[in-house]
Design a protein around this motif. Structure first.
Motif, PDB file in Angstrom:
ATOM      1  N   ASP A  43      14.878 176.491  10.234  1.00  0.00           N
ATOM      2  CA  ASP A  43      14.277 175.199  10.602  1.00  0.00           C
ATOM      3  C   ASP A  43      12.947 174.960   9.888  1.00  0.00           C
ATOM      4  O   ASP A  43      12.151 174.123  10.316  1.00  0.00           O
ATOM      5  N   LYS A  44      12.701 175.712   8.797  1.00  0.00           N
ATOM      6  CA  LYS A  44      11.488 175.526   7.996  1.00  0.00           C
ATOM      7  C   LYS A  44      11.875 175.557   6.517  1.00  0.00           C
ATOM      8  O   LYS A  44      11.739 176.585   5.847  1.00  0.00           O
ATOM      9  N   HIS A  45      12.362 174.454   6.015  1.00  0.00           N
ATOM     10  CA  HIS A  45      12.752 174.427   4.605  1.00  0.00           C
ATOM     11  C   HIS A  45      11.516 174.628   3.726  1.00  0.00           C
ATOM     12  O   HIS A  45      10.444 174.086   4.033  1.00  0.00           O
ATOM     13  N   PRO A  46      11.636 175.399   2.639  1.00  0.00           N
ATOM     14  CA  PRO A  46      10.482 175.630   1.766  1.00  0.00           C
ATOM     15  C   PRO A  46       9.876 174.355   1.180  1.00  0.00           C
ATOM     16  O   PRO A  46       8.711 174.369   0.763  1.00  0.00           O
ATOM     17  N   ALA A  47      10.629 173.269   1.136  1.00  0.00           N
ATOM     18  CA  ALA A  47      10.067 172.002   0.650  1.00  0.00           C
ATOM     19  C   ALA A  47       9.056 171.423   1.633  1.00  0.00           C
ATOM     20  O   ALA A  47       8.309 170.506   1.296  1.00  0.00           O
ATOM     21  N   GLY A  48       9.032 171.955   2.853  1.00  0.00           N
ATOM     22  CA  GLY A  48       8.060 171.496   3.846  1.00  0.00           C
ATOM     23  C   GLY A  48       8.398 170.156   4.455  1.00  0.00           C
ATOM     24  O   GLY A  48       7.510 169.422   4.896  1.00  0.00           O
ATOM     25  N   ALA A  49       9.677 169.812   4.479  1.00  0.00           N
ATOM     26  CA  ALA A  49      10.108 168.515   5.005  1.00  0.00           C
ATOM     27  C   ALA A  49      11.303 168.705   5.933  1.00  0.00           C
ATOM     28  O   ALA A  49      12.037 169.679   5.814  1.00  0.00           O
ATOM     29  N   PRO A  50      11.506 167.761   6.858  1.00  0.00           N
ATOM     30  CA  PRO A  50      12.701 167.824   7.709  1.00  0.00           C
ATOM     31  C   PRO A  50      13.973 167.720   6.878  1.00  0.00           C
ATOM     32  O   PRO A  50      13.988 167.088   5.817  1.00  0.00           O
ATOM     33  N   VAL A  51      15.033 168.342   7.367  1.00  0.00           N
ATOM     34  CA  VAL A  51      16.317 168.366   6.653  1.00  0.00           C
ATOM     35  C   VAL A  51      17.333 167.494   7.379  1.00  0.00           C
ATOM     36  O   VAL A  51      17.417 167.522   8.612  1.00  0.00           O
ATOM     37  N   VAL A  52      18.081 166.714   6.608  1.00  0.00           N
ATOM     38  CA  VAL A  52      19.206 165.945   7.122  1.00  0.00           C
ATOM     39  C   VAL A  52      20.467 166.579   6.552  1.00  0.00           C
ATOM     40  O   VAL A  52      20.625 166.678   5.334  1.00  0.00           O
ATOM     41  N   VAL A  53      21.362 167.029   7.429  1.00  0.00           N
ATOM     42  CA  VAL A  53      22.569 167.731   7.019  1.00  0.00           C
ATOM     43  C   VAL A  53      23.779 166.818   7.190  1.00  0.00           C
ATOM     44  O   VAL A  53      23.976 166.230   8.255  1.00  0.00           O
ATOM     45  N   VAL A  54      24.574 166.719   6.127  1.00  0.00           N
ATOM     46  CA  VAL A  54      25.803 165.924   6.181  1.00  0.00           C
ATOM     47  C   VAL A  54      26.921 166.820   6.709  1.00  0.00           C
ATOM     48  O   VAL A  54      27.272 167.822   6.095  1.00  0.00           O
ATOM     49  N   THR A  55      27.462 166.456   7.865  1.00  0.00           N
ATOM     50  CA  THR A  55      28.537 167.249   8.460  1.00  0.00           C
ATOM     51  C   THR A  55      29.303 166.416   9.476  1.00  0.00           C
ATOM     52  O   THR A  55      28.742 165.538  10.133  1.00  0.00           O
ATOM     53  N   HIS A  56      30.589 166.703   9.602  1.00  0.00           N
ATOM     54  CA  HIS A  56      31.402 166.053  10.630  1.00  0.00           C
ATOM     55  C   HIS A  56      31.313 166.795  11.959  1.00  0.00           C
ATOM     56  O   HIS A  56      31.661 166.244  12.996  1.00  0.00           O
ATOM     57  N   ARG A  57      30.829 168.046  11.920  1.00  0.00           N
ATOM     58  CA  ARG A  57      30.778 168.861  13.134  1.00  0.00           C
ATOM     59  C   ARG A  57      29.438 169.600  13.218  1.00  0.00           C
ATOM     60  O   ARG A  57      29.309 170.714  12.699  1.00  0.00           O
ATOM     61  N   PRO A  58      28.432 169.011  13.850  1.00  0.00           N
ATOM     62  CA  PRO A  58      27.144 169.688  14.002  1.00  0.00           C
ATOM     63  C   PRO A  58      27.294 170.969  14.829  1.00  0.00           C
ATOM     64  O   PRO A  58      28.174 171.058  15.692  1.00  0.00           O
ATOM     65  N   PRO A  59      26.449 171.964  14.584  1.00  0.00           N
ATOM     66  CA  PRO A  59      26.486 173.177  15.401  1.00  0.00           C
ATOM     67  C   PRO A  59      26.221 172.855  16.870  1.00  0.00           C
ATOM     68  O   PRO A  59      25.434 171.959  17.183  1.00  0.00           O
ATOM     69  N   GLU A  60      26.855 173.596  17.756  1.00  0.00           N
ATOM     70  CA  GLU A  60      26.708 173.328  19.187  1.00  0.00           C
ATOM     71  C   GLU A  60      25.277 173.531  19.673  1.00  0.00           C
ATOM     72  O   GLU A  60      24.810 172.844  20.564  1.00  0.00           O
ATOM     73  N   ASP A  61      24.568 174.483  19.078  1.00  0.00           N
ATOM     74  CA  ASP A  61      23.202 174.776  19.524  1.00  0.00           C
ATOM     75  C   ASP A  61      22.149 174.135  18.624  1.00  0.00           C
ATOM     76  O   ASP A  61      21.001 174.592  18.566  1.00  0.00           O
ATOM     77  N   ALA A  62      22.511 173.049  17.925  1.00  0.00           N
ATOM     78  CA  ALA A  62      21.628 172.444  16.935  1.00  0.00           C
ATOM     79  C   ALA A  62      20.283 172.009  17.509  1.00  0.00           C
ATOM     80  O   ALA A  62      19.231 172.265  16.918  1.00  0.00           O
ATOM     81  N   ALA A  63      20.292 171.366  18.656  1.00  0.00           N
ATOM     82  CA  ALA A  63      19.057 170.804  19.213  1.00  0.00           C
ATOM     83  C   ALA A  63      18.028 171.868  19.547  1.00  0.00           C
ATOM     84  O   ALA A  63      16.817 171.642  19.419  1.00  0.00           O
ATOM     85  N   THR A  64      18.470 173.047  19.955  1.00  0.00           N
ATOM     86  CA  THR A  64      17.530 174.101  20.320  1.00  0.00           C
ATOM     87  C   THR A  64      17.197 175.017  19.137  1.00  0.00           C
ATOM     88  O   THR A  64      16.059 175.456  18.989  1.00  0.00           O
ATOM     89  N   LYS A  65      18.179 175.300  18.284  1.00  0.00           N
ATOM     90  CA  LYS A  65      17.957 176.232  17.189  1.00  0.00           C
ATOM     91  C   LYS A  65      17.300 175.574  15.978  1.00  0.00           C
ATOM     92  O   LYS A  65      16.510 176.203  15.271  1.00  0.00           O
ATOM     93  N   TRP A  66      17.634 174.292  15.713  1.00  0.00           N
ATOM     94  CA  TRP A  66      17.070 173.576  14.568  1.00  0.00           C
ATOM     95  C   TRP A  66      16.530 172.211  15.038  1.00  0.00           C
ATOM     96  O   TRP A  66      17.078 171.164  14.696  1.00  0.00           O
ATOM     97  N   PRO A  67      15.457 172.189  15.796  1.00  0.00           N
ATOM     98  CA  PRO A  67      14.973 170.930  16.385  1.00  0.00           C
ATOM     99  C   PRO A  67      14.472 169.894  15.378  1.00  0.00           C
ATOM    100  O   PRO A  67      14.489 168.695  15.676  1.00  0.00           O
TER     101      PRO A  67
END
Length: 200
Positions: free
Chosen positions: A81-105
């Motif tokens: 949840d800390k990309h080296p570019a120092g910016a938030p990440v937007v991931v293209v996916t049809h199925r987000p991870p179930e624990d996305a909100a807590t693991k990658w806020p």
């Protein structure tokens, strides 16, 4: 409003990874210099030459959001949840991870490339949006959503692997002459993307 550009490090024969998703010598340029460039991810360090420092700072300091595919996100384990570019990440996916909100806020999961670019622009505000995924780059170019194509070209031949570019659904695409920066272990190239009606 900032630009939408792509950036990947690529072998001389056009690959961004080997057939097993390994990067081999591609990222050597991030660690072959005398200049330290800080980033928010404590597991990653950048030690580049002075020419590459300029390029790396341009890529990171004005990056307001980064767009990636699910495959790259999974390989990198979401960059913690800390990309080296120092910016938030937007991931293209049809199925987000179930624990996305807590693991990658700070990471946003979006269904579709066009929606991802739109969301990334909203997040970035006046800053740039960077696409860091070969598959997403391909689709964004087909959709006419890319302002600049950036390549850090590395002196290695992979012979096979994951290509940065592939066949374009819209046919060939004309680019402007490149901005060129010669770094250590990488030649950094930036090409403006011409519109569909642009002439030479």
């Amino acid at each position: 409003m900032g630009k939408v550009f792509t950036h990947m490090t690529m072998s001389l024969d056009g690959y961004v990874a080997d057939p097993e998703d390994g990067i081999g010598e591609l990222f050597e340029w991030y660690e072959t210099g005398e200049v330290s460039v800080p980033n928010p991810n404590e597991t990653v360090s950048f030690q580049v030459d002075r020419a590459s420092e300029q390029v790396l700072r341009e890529l990171t300091e004005n990056c307001g959001a980064l767009v990636a595919g699910r495959r790259l996100f999974d390989i990198a384990e979401g960059w913690g949840d800390k990309h080296p570019a120092g910016a938030p990440v937007v991931v293209v996916t049809h199925r987000p991870p179930e624990d996305a909100a807590t693991k990658w806020p700070t990471t946003t999961f979006v269904d579709g490339v066009e929606a991802a670019i739109t969301r990334a622009r909203e997040i970035a505000g006046d800053k740039d949006v960077t696409i860091a995924s070969a598959a997403i780059t391909q689709q964004a170019l087909d959709l006419g959503l890319v302002d600049e194509v950036c390549v850090s070209l590395v002196p290695v031949l992979f012979g096979e692997g994951v290509p940065y570019f592939a066949k374009l659904a819209r046919g060939h695409l004309l680019l402007d002459d490149p901005t060129v920066v010669q770094g250590r272990r990488a030649l950094h190239l930036r090409y403006g993307v011409r519109g569909p009606d642009a002439s030479s």
